[in-house]
Design a protein around this motif. Sequence first.
Motif, PDB file in Angstrom:
ATOM      1  N   ARG A 124      30.653  59.828  65.732  1.00  0.00           N
ATOM      2  CA  ARG A 124      31.290  59.604  66.355  1.00  0.00           C
ATOM      3  C   ARG A 124      30.807  60.630  67.510  1.00  0.00           C
ATOM      4  O   ARG A 124      31.138  60.877  68.126  1.00  0.00           O
ATOM      5  N   ILE A 125      30.210  62.252  67.042  1.00  0.00           N
ATOM      6  CA  ILE A 125      29.563  63.027  67.307  1.00  0.00           C
ATOM      7  C   ILE A 125      27.916  62.388  67.711  1.00  0.00           C
ATOM      8  O   ILE A 125      27.499  62.505  69.118  1.00  0.00           O
ATOM      9  N   ASP A 154      37.021  63.714  71.973  1.00  0.00           N
ATOM     10  CA  ASP A 154      37.972  63.797  70.969  1.00  0.00           C
ATOM     11  C   ASP A 154      38.453  62.666  69.921  1.00  0.00           C
ATOM     12  O   ASP A 154      37.959  61.699  70.434  1.00  0.00           O
ATOM     13  N   LYS A 155      38.585  62.677  68.739  1.00  0.00           N
ATOM     14  CA  LYS A 155      39.536  62.051  68.179  1.00  0.00           C
ATOM     15  C   LYS A 155      39.847  60.461  67.969  1.00  0.00           C
ATOM     16  O   LYS A 155      39.789  59.234  67.877  1.00  0.00           O
ATOM     17  N   TRP A 163      37.705  58.572  70.344  1.00  0.00           N
ATOM     18  CA  TRP A 163      37.375  57.568  69.859  1.00  0.00           C
ATOM     19  C   TRP A 163      37.317  56.242  68.957  1.00  0.00           C
ATOM     20  O   TRP A 163      37.072  55.170  68.685  1.00  0.00           O
ATOM     21  N   GLU A 164      38.776  56.610  68.425  1.00  0.00           N
ATOM     22  CA  GLU A 164      39.803  55.738  67.863  1.00  0.00           C
ATOM     23  C   GLU A 164      40.106  54.416  68.667  1.00  0.00           C
ATOM     24  O   GLU A 164      40.430  53.085  68.363  1.00  0.00           O
ATOM     25  N   ASP A 165      40.243  54.477  70.743  1.00  0.00           N
ATOM     26  CA  ASP A 165      40.341  53.993  70.534  1.00  0.00           C
ATOM     27  C   ASP A 165      39.766  53.083  71.501  1.00  0.00           C
ATOM     28  O   ASP A 165      39.388  51.955  71.272  1.00  0.00           O
ATOM     29  N   TYR A 166      38.584  53.381  71.539  1.00  0.00           N
ATOM     30  CA  TYR A 166      37.210  53.032  71.332  1.00  0.00           C
ATOM     31  C   TYR A 166      37.114  52.174  70.455  1.00  0.00           C
ATOM     32  O   TYR A 166      35.863  51.181  70.922  1.00  0.00           O
ATOM     33  N   LYS A 167      37.053  52.299  69.256  1.00  0.00           N
ATOM     34  CA  LYS A 167      36.822  51.512  67.954  1.00  0.00           C
ATOM     35  C   LYS A 167      37.483  50.087  68.176  1.00  0.00           C
ATOM     36  O   LYS A 167      37.618  48.830  67.695  1.00  0.00           O
ATOM     37  N   LYS A 168      39.048  50.333  68.162  1.00  0.00           N
ATOM     38  CA  LYS A 168      39.647  49.383  68.526  1.00  0.00           C
ATOM     39  C   LYS A 168      39.576  48.137  69.488  1.00  0.00           C
ATOM     40  O   LYS A 168      39.377  47.243  69.482  1.00  0.00           O
ATOM     41  N   LYS A 169      39.393  49.133  70.892  1.00  0.00           N
ATOM     42  CA  LYS A 169      38.791  48.164  71.897  1.00  0.00           C
ATOM     43  C   LYS A 169      37.556  47.451  71.747  1.00  0.00           C
ATOM     44  O   LYS A 169      37.321  46.150  72.285  1.00  0.00           O
ATOM     45  N   GLU A 170      36.595  48.140  71.181  1.00  0.00           N
ATOM     46  CA  GLU A 170      35.267  47.197  70.454  1.00  0.00           C
ATOM     47  C   GLU A 170      35.843  46.309  69.446  1.00  0.00           C
ATOM     48  O   GLU A 170      34.905  44.810  70.183  1.00  0.00           O
ATOM     49  N   GLN A 171      36.772  46.360  68.435  1.00  0.00           N
ATOM     50  CA  GLN A 171      37.001  45.036  67.471  1.00  0.00           C
ATOM     51  C   GLN A 171      37.476  44.383  68.223  1.00  0.00           C
ATOM     52  O   GLN A 171      37.372  43.078  67.559  1.00  0.00           O
TER      53      GLN A 171
END
Length: 273
Positions: A232-233, A239-240, A243-251
């Motif tokens: 993440r860094i 903003d965490k 980051w979580e939203d980004y991971k969900k979109k990528e998944q």
Amino acid sequence: MAKIFGFASMILIFLGMIVVQVSCHSNSYYDIINVMMEGKDLYETLNLTPQATHKEIKKAFRTLSLTLHPDKAKNKEEEELNAKKYFEVQFASEVLTDEEKKREYDNMRINGIPTADRYYSRYAYAYGAPNVDIKYIIVGLVALISGCQWMYQSHRHHKIHRLARETQRYKEVLKRGEEPQLLILGAEKPELKNLFVIQMIFLPWTLGKAFYSIFRVVFKLETEEERDEALRIRMGFEDKEEWEDYKKKEQSRMDSRKNSTKMKQYRRWLKKQ
């Protein structure tokens, strides 16, 4: 300002390597190496020992030049042979009567020819490369690569960010009165720490970090949460939640790609192989 300073620094370093005349070698340094690699001894060429004085060297050259001068030859074949021997005697005298050249020759005669100079003399210098210390050539190339790298990264950064500002999504965010923060991986602003010359300086540290990271992964000294936080860094998400939203979109994007028609066709093709 940082960009201008960094680029100017690289150009100045490179120009400095070209302009500065290297004083550690004489003008005929690589010619001496080529003669030595042919198995010739300059003292033996003049029928002398390494303990010969400056006066004895000049006397030996005068004596040999009288007998080996091409004008003394009786026929064409003898003239060509004498011309070759006369050139060797003349070169030996030129080297051994010059203090700097004689010091270089005596040093290589005792300690051997440096490996880098041996190959530079055989290939680069033999085909017209300048008579410059190989270490300065390497430094100049590193500086040139770093300068080109800076220009390329700067050009890429401005070009991709300009294209990003022309996208519909960017314009929609502007209409809402917000100032979009562009974060494009692979098109970051050039920084001094990313230049080739700086990376070469810190190469041992970089390799050490890489081996340590591999060690931690292999022996499971790093938890999944710690790896996720480090990623993440590195990706630049402060903003965490983002980051979580980004991971969900990528998944979600990866899942849709796995279930796409092309992927299904590819899997069927693999089964037939």
